[in-house]
Design an enzyme around this catalytic site. Structure first.
Site, PDB file in Angstrom:
ATOM      1  CD  GLU A 247      46.592  38.869  32.140  1.00 14.44           C
ATOM      2  OE1 GLU A 247      46.111  38.127  33.018  1.00 14.44           O
ATOM      3  OE2 GLU A 247      47.770  38.787  31.774  1.00 14.44           O
ATOM      4  CB  CYS A 281      40.770  39.700  37.786  1.00 15.57           C
ATOM      5  SG  CYS A 281      41.959  41.022  37.678  1.00 15.57           S
ATOM      6  CD  GLU A 380      36.246  35.621  37.798  1.00 20.62           C
ATOM      7  OE1 GLU A 380      35.732  35.611  36.663  1.00 20.62           O
ATOM      8  OE2 GLU A 380      37.259  36.273  38.077  1.00 20.62           O
TER       9      GLU A 380
HETATM   10  P1  NAD Z   1      33.338  40.074  29.494  1.00 22.30           P
HETATM   11  O1  NAD Z   1      34.171  38.965  28.959  1.00 22.30           O
HETATM   12  O2  NAD Z   1      31.892  39.923  29.528  1.00 22.30           O
HETATM   13  O3  NAD Z   1      33.616  41.399  28.642  1.00 22.30           O
HETATM   14  C1  NAD Z   1      34.908  41.941  28.497  1.00 22.30           C
HETATM   15  C2  NAD Z   1      34.954  42.776  27.238  1.00 22.30           C
HETATM   16  O4  NAD Z   1      34.827  41.904  26.103  1.00 22.30           O
HETATM   17  C3  NAD Z   1      33.820  43.797  27.117  1.00 22.30           C
HETATM   18  O5  NAD Z   1      34.329  44.982  26.564  1.00 22.30           O
HETATM   19  C4  NAD Z   1      32.860  43.109  26.181  1.00 22.30           C
HETATM   20  O6  NAD Z   1      32.045  43.995  25.462  1.00 22.30           O
HETATM   21  C5  NAD Z   1      33.820  42.392  25.250  1.00 22.30           C
HETATM   22  N1  NAD Z   1      33.225  41.266  24.510  1.00 22.30           N
HETATM   23  C6  NAD Z   1      32.158  40.509  24.859  1.00 22.30           C
HETATM   24  N2  NAD Z   1      31.913  39.587  23.900  1.00 22.30           N
HETATM   25  C7  NAD Z   1      32.863  39.751  22.946  1.00 22.30           C
HETATM   26  C8  NAD Z   1      33.145  39.100  21.710  1.00 22.30           C
HETATM   27  N3  NAD Z   1      32.399  38.092  21.269  1.00 22.30           N
HETATM   28  N4  NAD Z   1      34.199  39.526  20.993  1.00 22.30           N
HETATM   29  C9  NAD Z   1      34.988  40.531  21.428  1.00 22.30           C
HETATM   30  N5  NAD Z   1      34.744  41.200  22.569  1.00 22.30           N
HETATM   31  C10 NAD Z   1      33.706  40.813  23.330  1.00 22.30           C
HETATM   32  O7  NAD Z   1      33.943  40.407  30.944  1.00 22.30           O
HETATM   33  P2  NAD Z   1      33.384  41.495  32.007  1.00 22.30           P
HETATM   34  O8  NAD Z   1      32.150  40.944  32.620  1.00 22.30           O
HETATM   35  O9  NAD Z   1      33.375  42.854  31.400  1.00 22.30           O
HETATM   36  O10 NAD Z   1      34.557  41.510  33.094  1.00 22.30           O
HETATM   37  C11 NAD Z   1      34.606  40.662  34.186  1.00 22.30           C
HETATM   38  C12 NAD Z   1      35.642  39.582  33.958  1.00 22.30           C
HETATM   39  O11 NAD Z   1      36.912  40.173  33.678  1.00 22.30           O
HETATM   40  C13 NAD Z   1      35.878  38.690  35.152  1.00 22.30           C
HETATM   41  O12 NAD Z   1      35.903  37.347  34.739  1.00 22.30           O
HETATM   42  C14 NAD Z   1      37.254  39.108  35.661  1.00 22.30           C
HETATM   43  O13 NAD Z   1      37.962  38.114  36.353  1.00 22.30           O
HETATM   44  C15 NAD Z   1      37.933  39.494  34.413  1.00 22.30           C
HETATM   45  N6  NAD Z   1      39.052  40.380  34.677  1.00 22.30           N
HETATM   46  C16 NAD Z   1      40.307  39.880  34.543  1.00 22.30           C
HETATM   47  C17 NAD Z   1      41.401  40.672  34.803  1.00 22.30           C
HETATM   48  C18 NAD Z   1      42.789  40.123  34.635  1.00 22.30           C
HETATM   49  O14 NAD Z   1      43.699  40.905  34.442  1.00 22.30           O
HETATM   50  N7  NAD Z   1      42.980  38.820  34.704  1.00 22.30           N
HETATM   51  C19 NAD Z   1      41.211  41.998  35.204  1.00 22.30           C
HETATM   52  C20 NAD Z   1      39.911  42.479  35.337  1.00 22.30           C
HETATM   53  C21 NAD Z   1      38.833  41.667  35.059  1.00 22.30           C
END
Ligand code: NAD
Length: 479
Positions: A247, A281, A380
């Site tokens: 997601e 999101c 975004e």
């Molecule tokens: P992010 O992608 O930076 O991080 C998300 C998670 O992934 C964190 O736990 C991070 O440590 C981990 N991560 C980072 N690099 C990784 C890798 N190489 N391998 C595996 N895991 C890794 O996102 P964020 O800044 O924490 O969250 C914000 C984003 O989340 C926004 O884009 C938002 O739209 C999205 N979001 C989407 C939904 C949905 O359901 N569509 C819900 C909430 C947030």
């Protein structure tokens, strides 16, 4: 300063280093020091889950119901305390933090029931003397990777169905909000989750996250976060044949038609664009308004924004808390600059704010005179910023709403049944709202999007079963 450890095979173990958890409303307030795991600790957690899987996969639905129901009850009983921790580490207001905590409790209760409802089918065979059964089985070890913006609800809507259907879990919360993830782990532990069935591994995405994604011992990954990370994870999982659900981001439109009830439209726009600091999101970041209501709508939104209180998340009366951190605030300000440079008008707010405590405060921003091609309408931002696009009529508004690489949520404000019905059919999004904010959804129905916003099967509600189970078809000679 308290140190919080990882939970591996039922034991609390220190990480190889620690990270301070800092309150974005008051950067002098350090909530605690949270363990950071290295690759070998991640592998130990995966091995613990693997070892625990045979027994947990054979646990009775009653055992799984009892665990999840107890977890839900404890979260509910401690909603004020956990909601306060959530607001303190993430920056959404206290009522929003408590609301999210209650939602997490309800999710555990819902999936407690789902553990009992995981029935199968008995199907007549096309061949004589053969019986056919179709039933569901758990996947094995699942890696759950969460973002920072819903520190307890998103972990809950991954952990609860994973356990309900008999999987073992390695959970990695986001670096910015480990407090709620640790609290959930503590509750699961004290409610008697068997050793290794649930493991908490706090740490970085590069080390812990990619350790989970690339381990041949992890059967499936459920990820929520940004598009860039999500796409990398999808590719890595596909490369080794692991099941994956992602997601990701949104650029959610809210269409306001000439015939809309102005009060409902303004409320829907302000609620979904700016509350929770716009860090949802499902936030409406593009507001597409038809010509005749445009000026009245913009004036009324500015009027409403002028009355909002932006302050410490725990202060009574605060409407909007701070941005989550310095990096996110700098990104928000950068996008306001880009919008201005591309010809948009900052009709309200946008500037950083000073408050009594040092935090990441920003005035909500409304940008008008924008066109669909501008970056502010295509990328975004994930902050308290919304842009307005003027459309000539419903058809043009629908076209603009769908003209995006994302497809999470899409909303319309109208009193026309014809347009509402058409929009529900033709909006290219996983969730559609009529005369409601695009953000704010139920916990017992599917959640997710289309196009660049989501990959794989839906989360939440009865649809969660699609991801957390695999189907087996059994043939038996009737004898
Ligand atoms: P992010 O992608 O930076 O991080 C998300 C998670 O992934 C964190 O736990 C991070 O440590 C981990 N991560 C980072 N690099 C990784 C890798 N190489 N391998 C595996 N895991 C890794 O996102 P964020 O800044 O924490 O969250 C914000 C984003 O989340 C926004 O884009 C938002 O739209 C999205 N979001 C989407 C939904 C949905 O359901 N569509 C819900 C909430 C947030």
């Amino acid at each position: 300063m308290t140190s919080f450890h990882n939970l591996v095979h039922g034991e609390w173990i220190a990480g190889t280093s620690e990270l301070p958890n800092i309150n974005p409303s008051d950067t002098s307030d350090v909530i605690g020091l949270y363990a950071q795991a290295d690759a070998s600790q991640t592998e130990a957690a995966i091995a613990a889950a693997r070892t625990a899987f045979p027994a947990w996969s054979r646990s009775t639905p009653q055992q799984r119901f009892d665990l999840l129901d107890a977890v839900g009850s404890e979260i509910l009983a401690r909603k004020d305390e956990i909601g306060r921790l959530l607001s303190r580490e993430e920056g959404k207001t206290l009522p929003e933090g408590i609301g999210e905590t209650v939602r997490a409790a309800m999710i555990f209760k819902f999936f407690a029931g789902e553990a009992l409802r995981c029935g199968g089918e008995v199907v007549p065979s096309v061949r004589p003397g053969v019986g056919v059964e179709v039933f569901r089985q758990p996947l094995g070890v699942v890696g759950l990777i969460a973002p920072w913006n819903f520190p307890i609800a998103i972990p809950a809507w991954k952990i609860a169905p994973a356990l309900a259907f008999g999987n073992c879990v390695v959970f990695k919360p986001a670096e910015l909000v480990p407090g709620c993830g640790w609290t959930l782990a503590d509750i699961l532990h004290r409610c008697g989750v068997p050793k290794g069935v649930f493991n908490l591994v706090m740490g970085s995405g590069q080390v812990v996250g990619s350790g989970l994604v690339n381990s041949p011992q992890v059967d499936a990954i459920s990820f929520t976060g940004s598009v860039a990370t999500g796409r990398r994870i999808i590719a890595a999982c596909a490369g080794r044949g692991a099941k994956v659900q992602a997601e990701m981001g949104g650029k959610n439109p809210l269409v306001v038609l000439d015939d809309a009830d102005l009060g409902i439209a303004v409320n829907a726009a302000v609620q979904s664009a700016y509350f929770s600091t716009g860090q949802r999101c499902t936030a409406s970041s593009r507001i597409i308004v038809t010509e005749k209501i445009h000026d009245r709508f913009v004036t009324a939104v500015i009027d409403k924004l002028s009355g909002l209180k932006i302050d410490h998340a725990l202060k009574a009366g605060t409407d909007i808390g701070p941005v989550v951190d310095q990096h996110q605030l700098a990104g928000n300000l950068k996008y306001i600059g880009i919008a201005r440079a591309e010809g948009g008008t900052v009709a309200f707010g946008g500037e950083p704010l000073q408050r009594e405590k040092q935090g990441f405060y920003q005035m909500p921003a409304l940008i008008t005179e924008t066109t669909p091609a501008m970056r502010i309408n295509r990328e975004e931002v994930f902050g308290p910023i919304a842009s307005v696009v003027c459309a000539k009529d419903y058809d043009e508004a629908l076209f603009i709403a769908n003209d995006t690489e994302f497809g999470l949520a899409s909303g319309i404000c109208t009193t026309s049944l014809k347009h509402a019905t058409h929009f529900k059919q033709h909006a290219e999004a996983g969730m559609v709202m009529v005369n409601l904010p695009t953000a704010g959804v139920d916990y017992h129905v599917p959640f997710g999007g289309r196009k660049g916003s989501s990959y794989g099967s839906r989360e939440q509600g009865t649809y969660a079963r699609e991801f957390y189970t695999t189907v087996k078809t059994a043939y038996t000679a009737a004898g």
